[in-house]
Design a protein around this motif. Structure first.
Motif, mmCIF file in Angstrom:
data_model
loop_
_atom_site.group_PDB
_atom_site.id
_atom_site.type_symbol
_atom_site.label_atom_id
_atom_site.label_comp_id
_atom_site.label_asym_id
_atom_site.label_seq_id
_atom_site.Cartn_x
_atom_site.Cartn_y
_atom_site.Cartn_z
ATOM 1 N N SER A 32 0.835 -1.202 0.000
ATOM 2 C CA SER A 32 0.000 0.000 0.000
ATOM 3 C C SER A 32 0.872 1.255 0.000
ATOM 4 O O SER A 32 1.748 1.409 0.850
ATOM 5 C CB SER A 32 -0.905 -0.020 1.241
ATOM 6 O OG SER A 32 -1.642 1.170 1.331
ATOM 7 N N GLY A 33 0.628 2.130 -0.967
ATOM 8 C CA GLY A 33 1.414 3.355 -1.080
ATOM 9 C C GLY A 33 2.563 3.247 -2.069
ATOM 10 O O GLY A 33 3.193 4.250 -2.405
ATOM 11 N N GLN A 34 2.854 2.018 -2.522
ATOM 12 C CA GLN A 34 3.998 1.808 -3.424
ATOM 13 C C GLN A 34 3.555 1.217 -4.775
ATOM 14 O O GLN A 34 4.284 0.465 -5.400
ATOM 15 C CB GLN A 34 5.014 0.857 -2.776
ATOM 16 C CG GLN A 34 5.516 1.324 -1.422
ATOM 17 C CD GLN A 34 6.373 0.270 -0.710
ATOM 18 O OE1 GLN A 34 7.110 -0.468 -1.337
ATOM 19 N NE2 GLN A 34 6.263 0.215 0.604
ATOM 20 N N GLU A 35 2.353 1.571 -5.219
ATOM 21 C CA GLU A 35 1.810 0.914 -6.416
ATOM 22 C C GLU A 35 2.196 1.592 -7.724
ATOM 23 O O GLU A 35 1.980 1.024 -8.802
ATOM 24 C CB GLU A 35 0.260 0.857 -6.335
ATOM 25 C CG GLU A 35 -0.291 0.158 -5.099
ATOM 26 C CD GLU A 35 -0.531 1.112 -3.937
ATOM 27 O OE1 GLU A 35 0.053 2.222 -3.939
ATOM 28 O OE2 GLU A 35 -1.291 0.753 -3.036
ATOM 29 N N ALA A 36 2.742 2.817 -7.670
ATOM 30 C CA ALA A 36 2.845 3.640 -8.886
ATOM 31 C C ALA A 36 3.677 2.991 -9.989
ATOM 32 O O ALA A 36 3.267 2.977 -11.158
ATOM 33 C CB ALA A 36 3.396 5.020 -8.537
ATOM 34 N N VAL A 37 4.843 2.450 -9.649
ATOM 35 C CA VAL A 37 5.715 1.870 -10.676
ATOM 36 C C VAL A 37 4.986 0.758 -11.425
ATOM 37 O O VAL A 37 4.968 0.699 -12.658
ATOM 38 C CB VAL A 37 7.025 1.327 -10.030
ATOM 39 C CG1 VAL A 37 7.799 0.477 -11.031
ATOM 40 C CG2 VAL A 37 7.874 2.484 -9.524
ATOM 41 N N HIS A 38 4.358 -0.111 -10.664
ATOM 42 C CA HIS A 38 3.630 -1.223 -11.275
ATOM 43 C C HIS A 38 2.450 -0.726 -12.097
ATOM 44 O O HIS A 38 2.242 -1.185 -13.236
ATOM 45 C CB HIS A 38 3.150 -2.175 -10.174
ATOM 46 C CG HIS A 38 2.429 -3.378 -10.683
ATOM 47 N ND1 HIS A 38 3.056 -4.363 -11.424
ATOM 48 C CD2 HIS A 38 1.124 -3.765 -10.581
ATOM 49 C CE1 HIS A 38 2.170 -5.306 -11.743
ATOM 50 N NE2 HIS A 38 0.995 -4.953 -11.243
ATOM 51 N N GLN A 39 1.697 0.189 -11.555
ATOM 52 C CA GLN A 39 0.517 0.675 -12.282
ATOM 53 C C GLN A 39 0.919 1.376 -13.586
ATOM 54 O O GLN A 39 0.196 1.294 -14.583
ATOM 55 C CB GLN A 39 -0.312 1.620 -11.385
ATOM 56 C CG GLN A 39 -1.014 0.905 -10.224
ATOM 57 C CD GLN A 39 -2.221 0.076 -10.670
ATOM 58 O OE1 GLN A 39 -2.073 -0.891 -11.419
ATOM 59 N NE2 GLN A 39 -3.403 0.449 -10.201
ATOM 60 N N ASN A 40 2.050 2.055 -13.601
ATOM 61 C CA ASN A 40 2.510 2.670 -14.854
ATOM 62 C C ASN A 40 2.764 1.599 -15.923
ATOM 63 O O ASN A 40 2.454 1.795 -17.104
ATOM 64 C CB ASN A 40 3.768 3.504 -14.608
ATOM 65 C CG ASN A 40 3.415 4.889 -14.055
ATOM 66 O OD1 ASN A 40 2.532 5.565 -14.590
ATOM 67 N ND2 ASN A 40 4.068 5.296 -12.975
ATOM 68 N N LYS A 41 3.311 0.459 -15.514
ATOM 69 C CA LYS A 41 3.522 -0.649 -16.459
ATOM 70 C C LYS A 41 2.183 -1.165 -16.996
ATOM 71 O O LYS A 41 2.037 -1.451 -18.186
ATOM 72 C CB LYS A 41 4.235 -1.817 -15.780
ATOM 73 C CG LYS A 41 5.696 -1.572 -15.482
ATOM 74 C CD LYS A 41 6.312 -2.865 -14.929
ATOM 75 C CE LYS A 41 7.704 -2.597 -14.391
ATOM 76 N NZ LYS A 41 8.246 -3.786 -13.700
ATOM 77 N N ILE A 42 1.220 -1.320 -16.087
ATOM 78 C CA ILE A 42 -0.102 -1.812 -16.491
ATOM 79 C C ILE A 42 -0.736 -0.831 -17.476
ATOM 80 O O ILE A 42 -1.333 -1.229 -18.492
ATOM 81 C CB ILE A 42 -1.010 -2.004 -15.247
ATOM 82 C CG1 ILE A 42 -0.394 -3.006 -14.264
ATOM 83 C CG2 ILE A 42 -2.422 -2.421 -15.659
ATOM 84 C CD1 ILE A 42 -0.274 -4.419 -14.779
ATOM 85 N N HIS A 43 -0.570 0.453 -17.163
ATOM 86 C CA HIS A 43 -1.115 1.484 -18.033
ATOM 87 C C HIS A 43 -0.543 1.336 -19.449
ATOM 88 O O HIS A 43 -1.278 1.391 -20.445
ATOM 89 C CB HIS A 43 -0.771 2.859 -17.454
ATOM 90 C CG HIS A 43 -1.518 3.987 -18.081
ATOM 91 N ND1 HIS A 43 -1.037 5.265 -18.136
ATOM 92 C CD2 HIS A 43 -2.723 4.014 -18.702
ATOM 93 C CE1 HIS A 43 -1.907 6.034 -18.763
ATOM 94 N NE2 HIS A 43 -2.945 5.311 -19.109
ATOM 95 N N GLU A 44 0.783 1.130 -19.541
ATOM 96 C CA GLU A 44 1.436 0.923 -20.838
ATOM 97 C C GLU A 44 0.869 -0.292 -21.561
ATOM 98 O O GLU A 44 0.596 -0.262 -22.762
ATOM 99 C CB GLU A 44 2.950 0.710 -20.627
ATOM 100 C CG GLU A 44 3.835 1.883 -20.965
ATOM 101 C CD GLU A 44 3.256 2.800 -22.025
ATOM 102 O OE1 GLU A 44 3.160 2.367 -23.202
ATOM 103 O OE2 GLU A 44 2.881 3.942 -21.699
ATOM 104 N N LEU A 45 0.694 -1.395 -20.813
ATOM 105 C CA LEU A 45 0.162 -2.630 -21.401
ATOM 106 C C LEU A 45 -1.247 -2.422 -21.947
ATOM 107 O O LEU A 45 -1.578 -2.879 -23.039
ATOM 108 C CB LEU A 45 0.152 -3.750 -20.358
ATOM 109 C CG LEU A 45 1.497 -4.422 -20.086
ATOM 110 C CD1 LEU A 45 1.391 -5.325 -18.860
ATOM 111 C CD2 LEU A 45 1.937 -5.242 -21.308
ATOM 112 N N TYR A 46 -2.091 -1.751 -21.143
ATOM 113 C CA TYR A 46 -3.464 -1.479 -21.584
ATOM 114 C C TYR A 46 -3.435 -0.669 -22.877
ATOM 115 O O TYR A 46 -4.186 -0.933 -23.815
ATOM 116 C CB TYR A 46 -4.235 -0.697 -20.520
ATOM 117 C CG TYR A 46 -4.722 -1.514 -19.331
ATOM 118 C CD1 TYR A 46 -4.412 -2.865 -19.186
ATOM 119 C CD2 TYR A 46 -5.523 -0.926 -18.349
ATOM 120 C CE1 TYR A 46 -4.867 -3.585 -18.094
ATOM 121 C CE2 TYR A 46 -5.979 -1.641 -17.257
ATOM 122 C CZ TYR A 46 -5.657 -2.969 -17.125
ATOM 123 O OH TYR A 46 -6.118 -3.672 -16.053
#
Lengths: 420, 420
Positions: A32-46
């Motif tokens: 919790s609080g450390q999701e940004a790096v991963h979510q940016n990758k997901i955003h790229e994939l989407y």
């Protein structure tokens, strides 16, 4: 070659690629609080899938007055939510594929045989915190969409991929999606069910009980009142309440489950000196909330059971047990057994595995409870190993991830309807 | 004017001086390890009385192999013991007046109405940590000796004043006195009995119990075993053992005491998450040890009660309760009721108060238990308020201190025999 075989083969061809992707996801530490790096990758994939994407940080002020908002966080900076929409051609049912990226802390490293975020593959299983709960499920959702798109299949209804934060700490991510207007005709959440189909989900509410006593020297303990002895009465009252609540439950989905709606006391703490009478004991636990009841009803039953202690022990008349509802709250929820999604998922399961799925009610809550509160029927079905969630040496069988991806793709074709 | 009146008047004349002395003593913070400043003052006082003094720091190596040695300290530097001997003229019985200077921590300052070491006097009571346990008693011993010397009284037997450390943490100070060779025909310890005469003292032993379970998610708690539910069985077994041990006790000194030998569970702690089944619970407590039994006997009875749990619940066969004997151990002890010291103290009490004293067995241990182990009959009688020991707002009635000093002086005249 039929469509099922095409989907199967398309996934199998990319096994190694998907495995490396899941390894990378597990190595992203998304506490919790450390999701940004991963979510940016997901955003790229989407985006690379051609989805319409929406990535935003939750404004806590917009949720604060929502009775379903439950979070200890004052600020969600650095923890973005992402939605990716595969727009249908029109005329079909829409489906949300929801999964959370936050993971619970890895706990004592000594209990892990590999490093907690290793992502290593051994004997067909991928290891690491969060892989069962629920990055493996998230990968299955991603593969299902990617495969259908790769095969050139078009759907009539929208598919809405949601990569959310904060499921483990109260569901603020999914609540924010709902409040932002993302709705669908149904939702499928690939939490770790071991491929059992859970059309109903138990909710749960955390409680903290404070039991009072009167301090005294242990050598004259009769001059005090032991909060621990009184706590034994409290524990027994909770045990009785659990029996009563489960006896009153009449749901075929709970058949064979020893305790469908458990009340668990998970922590106890009290007293400060071996030879003093303890004057306060704190008990913390969770009460399971049936798919057919509300959180408020379950709270009222526990409150009533604590109040009833005064009927048999006048101590509790003067010193009632203090109840605090704190921390987590998962809404109960589900989907009607007659909803066609259940039958479609069952059929797809049968096609992939050549046998009947187990259909049960889940013993724990998911963000599907929140969906249900907003009128979206939610079903839980995913690849992870239930008992490994939140435990050391968490891992997932890769074959299960790919099988679920296949089942999800087949189900989407039916639910959202492929364009002929 | 008779001798009693002379003693009474000599004390009353110096009330203010003695009150200021006790204030200064209370303001000396004598937590374990911080006794030196205070002990240096006591040393000076003993010398000014003309006593033969002995001040030394305990060599931990000399005690380590002693089965009665019980201390967490590896080093007693800065914590001297003091003995001051008033040599008798010969032919009389000797008497040890033993008192400890160490105090327990003051705890939460918010619970104190005055500063914990204020030494303030309000309505005839002097306030501060350690004044009841037991600097008030120590002052009574000092006054008794000072008054007899001031009045020119000479005794046949020796009076041995002992100002010791570490009573609160296992008795290393008194044990060191015994090992250094200080013995007498009897010992009187003015711990806070509210002027009840305690010819017998309960010992006590601390225990730590570890109760095992099997972890599981709270929603499927039937897959685990709750260490808390098993702990309820443990608590109930301890309650039964307490009943049995007290039913077996036949001692008129315990008449009217609701639970002569309590087993107190003072702390409980276990589990780490409200919705996980706790897999270990720790219970800490103290078992009272009767004046007629040994520490080993009491330990064996508790051990047996824990082992017997396996007879009714096979869980305990595979997962026996772990017992650890830790921290404090007070030896039981006492003095024969036919010992003339009891009658002499009773007579002196009657002379000072005009009524009969209460004679009971103490519900807690003192360093008198160690004396008893070395063959020295020990009796506990002092001015403090029992229930205030170790508690906030600890205080003592100054009149009680002076009355006890008077009673001690009269008793010494009888026991050690004044030279005619």
């Amino acid at each position: 070659m039929n469509l099922h075989n095409s989907i199967h083969n398309a996934i199998q061809v990319r096994r190694d690629e998907y495995t490396r992707l899941l390894q990378a996801w597990v190595r992203d530490v998304t506490l919790s609080g450390q999701e940004a790096v991963h979510q940016n990758k997901i955003h790229e994939l989407y985006r690379s899938l051609g989805l319409d994407t929406d990535m935003w940080e939750i404004d806590v002020e917009s949720l604060r007055d929502n009775p379903l908002f439950n979070s200890h966080r004052e600020d969600f900076t650095g923890s973005p939510n992402i939605v990716g929409i595969w727009r249908g051609e029109g005329g079909g049912r829409s489906l949300i594929l929801n999964g959370h990226v936050d993971v619970v802390p890895e706990g004592d490293h000594d209990q892990w045989q590999l490093a907690p975020y290793s992502g290593e593959v051994i004997d067909g299983c991928l290891y690491g915190r969060g892989v069962t709960d629920m990055k493996g499920g998230n990968l299955a959702s991603y593969i299902a969409v990617a495969t259908l798109k790769e095969l050139g299949i078009r759907l009539k209804g929208d598919v809405i991929l949601q990569s959310v934060i904060e499921e483990e700490a109260g569901g603020a991510g999914t609540l924010a999606c709902l409040e932002r207007g993302y709705r669908a005709d149904a939702a499928l959440i690939p939490e770790p069910t071991e491929q059992k189909i859970f059309p109903r989900q138990q909710g749960s509410r955390w409680f903290r009980l404070r039991v009072a006593g009167i301090k005294a020297h242990g050598g004259t303990r009769y001059e005090g009142v032991s909060a621990l002895e009184k706590s034994v009465s409290v524990i027994q009252a909770i045990q009785r309440l659990e029996v009563e609540r489960n006896a009153a439950l009449d749901d075929p989905l709970y058949e064979g489950v020893p305790i469908p709606l458990p009340i668990n006391i998970g922590r106890i703490q009290g007293g400060d000196w071996p030879s003093s009478v303890p004057d306060e004991i704190t008990l913390e636990g969770r009460i399971g909330i049936g798919p057919g009841e509300t959180v408020a009803q379950a709270e009222a039953e526990l409150t009533q059971a604590m109040a009833a202690l005064a009927d048999v022990d006048s101590w509790f008349l003067e010193h009632p047990v203090e109840i605090e509802w704190f921390g987590a709250c998962w809404q109960p929820g589900g989907i009607g057994l007659d909803n066609p999604l259940v039958e479609m998922l069952t059929t797809a399961f049968r096609d992939v595995h050549g046998k009947e799925p187990q259909v049960q009610a889940s013993p724990w809550g998911t963000d599907g409870g929140l969906m249900t509160q907003y009128g979206i029927p939610a079903l839980v079905f995913g690849p992870g190993i239930t008992r490994l969630a939140h435990f050391p040496n968490e891992h997932i069988r890769l074959d299960d991830v790919f099988a679920v991806a296949e089942i999800m793709a087949l189900t989407m074709i039916q639910w959202c309807q492929a364009v002929e």
